[in-house]
Design a protein around this motif. Structure first.
Motif, PDB file in Angstrom:
ATOM      1  N   ILE A 198       0.858  -1.187   0.000  1.00  0.00           N
ATOM      2  CA  ILE A 198       0.000   0.000   0.000  1.00  0.00           C
ATOM      3  C   ILE A 198       0.892   1.234   0.000  1.00  0.00           C
ATOM      4  N   GLU A 199       0.614   2.175  -0.905  1.00  0.00           N
ATOM      5  CA  GLU A 199       1.440   3.378  -0.976  1.00  0.00           C
ATOM      6  C   GLU A 199       0.591   4.578  -1.375  1.00  0.00           C
ATOM      7  N   TYR A 200       0.786   5.695  -0.673  1.00  0.00           N
ATOM      8  CA  TYR A 200       0.190   6.950  -1.112  1.00  0.00           C
ATOM      9  C   TYR A 200       1.116   7.549  -2.158  1.00  0.00           C
ATOM     10  N   SER A 201       0.573   7.813  -3.337  1.00  0.00           N
ATOM     11  CA  SER A 201       1.420   8.272  -4.434  1.00  0.00           C
ATOM     12  C   SER A 201       0.575   8.998  -5.463  1.00  0.00           C
ATOM     13  N   SER A 202       1.142  10.042  -6.051  1.00  0.00           N
ATOM     14  CA  SER A 202       0.442  10.771  -7.107  1.00  0.00           C
ATOM     15  C   SER A 202       0.480  10.031  -8.429  1.00  0.00           C
ATOM     16  N   GLY A 203       1.248   8.947  -8.492  1.00  0.00           N
ATOM     17  CA  GLY A 203       1.243   8.175  -9.728  1.00  0.00           C
ATOM     18  C   GLY A 203       2.501   7.361  -9.969  1.00  0.00           C
ATOM     19  N   SER A 204       3.623   8.034 -10.194  1.00  0.00           N
ATOM     20  CA  SER A 204       4.823   7.346 -10.676  1.00  0.00           C
ATOM     21  C   SER A 204       5.355   6.310  -9.695  1.00  0.00           C
ATOM     22  N   ARG A 207      -1.802  -1.497  -3.863  1.00  0.00           N
ATOM     23  CA  ARG A 207      -2.908  -0.562  -3.679  1.00  0.00           C
ATOM     24  C   ARG A 207      -2.401   0.868  -3.634  1.00  0.00           C
ATOM     25  N   ALA A 208      -3.085   1.720  -4.381  1.00  0.00           N
ATOM     26  CA  ALA A 208      -2.697   3.126  -4.468  1.00  0.00           C
ATOM     27  C   ALA A 208      -3.671   3.981  -3.674  1.00  0.00           C
ATOM     28  N   TYR A 209      -3.151   4.742  -2.732  1.00  0.00           N
ATOM     29  CA  TYR A 209      -3.925   5.766  -2.040  1.00  0.00           C
ATOM     30  C   TYR A 209      -3.515   7.101  -2.669  1.00  0.00           C
ATOM     31  N   LEU A 210      -4.512   7.897  -3.051  1.00  0.00           N
ATOM     32  CA  LEU A 210      -4.162   9.167  -3.678  1.00  0.00           C
ATOM     33  C   LEU A 210      -5.328  10.140  -3.634  1.00  0.00           C
ATOM     34  N   SER A 211      -5.031  11.357  -4.068  1.00  0.00           N
ATOM     35  CA  SER A 211      -5.992  12.449  -3.976  1.00  0.00           C
ATOM     36  C   SER A 211      -7.155  12.264  -4.951  1.00  0.00           C
ATOM     37  N   ASN A 212      -8.331  12.691  -4.495  1.00  0.00           N
ATOM     38  CA  ASN A 212      -9.498  12.678  -5.382  1.00  0.00           C
ATOM     39  C   ASN A 212      -9.390  13.737  -6.472  1.00  0.00           C
ATOM     40  N   LYS A 213      -8.358  14.540  -6.446  1.00  0.00           N
ATOM     41  CA  LYS A 213      -8.136  15.562  -7.466  1.00  0.00           C
ATOM     42  C   LYS A 213      -7.218  15.070  -8.584  1.00  0.00           C
ATOM     43  N   THR A 214      -6.875  13.797  -8.541  1.00  0.00           N
ATOM     44  CA  THR A 214      -6.049  13.200  -9.591  1.00  0.00           C
ATOM     45  C   THR A 214      -6.828  13.170 -10.901  1.00  0.00           C
ATOM     46  N   SER A 215      -6.132  13.428 -11.994  1.00  0.00           N
ATOM     47  CA  SER A 215      -6.797  13.502 -13.293  1.00  0.00           C
ATOM     48  C   SER A 215      -7.357  12.136 -13.701  1.00  0.00           C
TER      49      SER A 215
END
Length: 525
Positions: free
Chosen positions: A80-86, A105-113
């Motif tokens: 599990i990692e919080y990441s904007s993508g890369s 599993r990716a945790y990330l912002s709901n503002k991700t494109s």
């Protein structure tokens, strides 16, 4: 150089392909003079193409190092990692290739494109979105970074490598990226990299502090209130625990417009890279401009009198395409000619639906054996196959003059109208009318279409080809004749017993008249 031929074989081929120690160093490319405004000042600028790693981004090496030291064989089942993508995309690939782990599993912002979300889904990531800031502080208990940590603490089968707080992030660049750059360019004088987790700059800055202390280290942060994918503002770096402050000699701030526009220029000159690459190069430009303005630029030059600078190209541009257009505006991009066609002619075509004249006649007509030897026109000797309909789109006078037996006249086109494939506005007008007509056909048309194989005819075959595409999209088995009636006339002229369909043949003329057929002038807007 490891593996100079860049070939990978055997059961560990993909592992070797991913591992920096079994592959050639990632390219270091001097940018062309048209992108270097300081070339005449003795400045040479090189792009370290981190995007050329198999995972296509700068985070691949930290991901490799993080998982190498976090995964416990036989125990770890989930990453599990919080990441904007890369980072998390790289982890998903490396987890499979090196550790046979599929649950990442990716945790990330709901503002991700949406484009980036789909990219993560493409690579098989399980995604959980979080509200709040798009770049939460690492120690904010309300954010996704802490949520990922808590998940790992609650279940021993789960790990959270935590790129924000794990020294294996920045140590990957001491282990691999720094030695590559120094080996490729021993004369390096300036290094420039963006700062998000600060891992890249911390690792490279630490490496060069020991390996070549004369290298000047420039870190780049996002301008306050702005956002570039990956890097952070100086304020958001404050809670980061990595020793980044001792790894940089100078900081620059860069905005999103410059980042996107400069990376666009890099791409068009052959160095394909994402916005954070333009961000890094703009930061380097600003630093050079400052030193030039205060007369201290030459102090950084090497023994050869030139200033050799390296910046990092971090990823590729494709996942940010929509953002390029949003940030930069239409003036940065060439015009699309005939753009109105993106809204019409939307259905597929298939060459198999466009028949040669002789083949179409064989498919749709049968000879009346009782009249085979009779001295009557050929149109009296043939009749349509059962469960077929022949629809003729020509004008009534032309239909009256010559038509195939059993045809139905549905006037759509004129003989002197150009082909819809040569005049875009004619295609648009024709397609819209075909769509309107066959979307809710009259009872007469429904009887012609339902459960029948349909042959469509026009003057040159092109309008009928468009109609075939429309009808096929609506579930009807439709075909057209390549070349239309022009081709049929040529076939008739070649045949001693060709079609001689005239009024005197006695063939029944059936016509379905639609309101206001398209005149030539109305088809050209």
């Amino acid at each position: 150089m490891a593996n100079p031929l860049n070939v990978y074989r055997g059961p560990d081929s993909v592992r070797s392909y991913f591992h920096p120690e079994s592959s050639p160093p990632l390219p270091l490319v001097e940018i062309p003079d048209c992108l270097n405004p300081y070339r005449r000042d003795g400045v040479r600028i090189y792009a370290k193409m981190m995007s050329m790693h198999p995972a296509n981004n700068v985070k691949s090496m930290p991901a490799l190092n993080l998982l190498e030291n976090s995964v416990e064989k036989g125990k770890t089942q989930t990453v599990i990692e919080y990441s904007s993508g890369s980072t998390v995309i790289s982890m998903s690939l490396i987890a499979r290739v090196f550790h046979n782990l599929c649950d990442v599993r990716a945790y990330l912002s709901n503002k991700t494109s949406p484009a980036k979300l789909r990219l993560m889904q493409f690579f098989g990531l399980d995604i959980t979105l979080f509200g709040g800031p798009s770049q939460p502080e690492p120690d904010d208990e309300r954010g996704g970074i802490r949520a990922a940590e808590r998940q790992a603490k609650e279940d021993d089968s789960k790990i959270n490598p935590n790129q924000y707080d794990n020294d294996d992030n920045w140590k990957a660049h001491i282990r691999w990226t720094g030695p590559q750059i120094l080996g490729q360019l021993p004369e390096i004088n300036v290094l420039c990299a963006g700062m998000g987790t600060s891992g890249t700059m911390t690792g490279l800055g630490t490496y060069f502090k020991n390996a070549k202390p004369t290298v000047y280290r420039v870190g780049v942060c996002t301008a306050p209130g702005d956002r570039v994918p990956g890097p952070r503002s100086h304020a958001l770096l404050a809670p980061v625990q990595f020793p980044w402050k001792s790894s940089v000699d100078h900081m620059e701030e860069v905005g999103s417009h410059d980042s996107f526009s400069l990376s666009l220029s890099l791409c068009r000159e052959g160095l394909v890279c994402g916005p954070s690459s333009g961000f890094n190069l703009k930061g380097l430009y600003q630093f050079i401009a400052r030193r030039k303005a205060d007369g201290s630029l030459a102090e950084l030059a090497g023994e050869d009198g030139e200033l050799h600078c390296v910046f990092l190209c971090c990823d590729l541009p494709y996942q940010y395409i929509n953002e390029y257009f949003d940030k930069l505006g239409a003036e940065y991009f060439p015009t699309i000619h005939n753009e109105h066609l993106t809204k019409v002619d939307l259905h597929r075509y298939d060459d198999r639906w466009e028949k040669e004249p002789a083949d179409a006649l064989d498919l749709f007509f049968t000879q009346d054996d009782a009249l085979a030897s009779a001295l009557v026109p050929i149109t009296s000797k043939v009749k349509p196959q059962p469960q077929t309909s022949i629809i003729d789109f020509r004008q009534p006078l032309d239909f009256h003059d010559f038509h195939l037996p059993g045809s139905v006249n549905v006037p759509f086109v004129h003989e002197d109208t150009p082909s819809p494939f040569s005049e875009p506005y004619i295609l648009e007008s024709l397609w819209k009318r075909l769509e309107e007509t066959f979307k809710a056909p009259s009872k007469e048309l429904r009887d012609l279409l339902r459960g029948r194989r349909i042959l469509l005819l026009c003057y040159d075959g092109d309008s009928a080809r468009v109609a075939t595409s429309v009808l096929r999209a609506k579930g009807h088995e439709a075909d057209s004749i390549r070349g239309g009636f022009k081709a049929l006339r040529r076939l008739r002229e070649k045949s001693d017993s060709g079609f001689r369909a005239r009024n005197e043949t006695g063939v029944e003329v059936i016509a379905v008249h639609l309101p206001s057929p398209i005149p030539v002038a109305a088809q050209v807007v």
